[in-house]
Scaffold this motif. Structure first.
Motif, PDB file in Angstrom:
ATOM      1  N   VAL A  13      35.128 -34.168   0.664  1.00 32.17           N
ATOM      2  CA  VAL A  13      36.119 -33.102   0.473  1.00 32.17           C
ATOM      3  C   VAL A  13      37.494 -33.579   0.936  1.00 32.17           C
ATOM      4  N   GLN A  17      40.767 -33.926  -1.453  1.00 34.14           N
ATOM      5  CA  GLN A  17      42.018 -33.237  -1.142  1.00 34.14           C
ATOM      6  C   GLN A  17      43.201 -34.203  -1.159  1.00 34.14           C
ATOM      7  N   GLU A  18      42.954 -35.455  -0.906  1.00 34.34           N
ATOM      8  CA  GLU A  18      44.020 -36.464  -0.962  1.00 34.34           C
ATOM      9  C   GLU A  18      44.238 -36.970  -2.384  1.00 34.34           C
TER      10      GLU A  18
END
Length: 142
Positions: A13, A17-18
């Motif tokens: 996750v 997200q990056e």
């Protein structure tokens, strides 16, 4: 086992997200998106230019109004007002009506093509986004 899975999911996750914002903010993605829109806009412009030329040959002008595109008869290079149109002979009005009806059908066909192109462009944009996303994060799932 459960703790390791939890850590792995948390790591995944975090990487997602990056990666996801990075790929959709990239210069390459913006260029591809722009190129897709540009191709659509060029074809749209070409269809309208062809219709404008066809209308001009038949003695009409294609005008943009608040309600959309309208065909207006021309006389001596200027659009006829409603009053000028009504003052034409019955034969002249009938001729304008005949040509205008055929041009209106052509306009409707062009507008249908434009709507279809917009639909295709949206589908292509969605597919491009899926492809970009998969190429950016697909290896995280292997």
């Amino acid at each position: 086992m459960g703790r390791q899975l939890s850590r792995d999911v948390e790591t995944l996750v975090g990487r997602l997200q990056e990666e996801i914002p990075r790929v959709f903010e990239s210069k390459e993605y913006e260029q591809a998106k722009s190129q897709l829109a540009s191709g659509y806009q060029e074809r749209h412009k070409q269809l309208l230019q062809e219709l404008e030329e066809e209308a001009g040959k038949e003695g009409f002008i294609l005008q943009r109004s608040a309600s959309g595109l309208i065909l207006t008869p021309l006389r001596d290079g200027h659009p006829l007002s409603q009053e000028e149109y009504e003052n034409l002979s019955e034969g002249e009005r009938a001729e304008f009506d005949r040509k205008g009806g055929a041009l209106q059908q052509r306009l409707n066909e062009v507008l249908r093509q434009v709507r279809e192109m917009e639909k295709q462009m949206r589908a292509a944009a969605v597919q491009m986004e899926k492809d970009v996303l998969l190429s950016a994060v697909g290896d995280l799932f292997e």
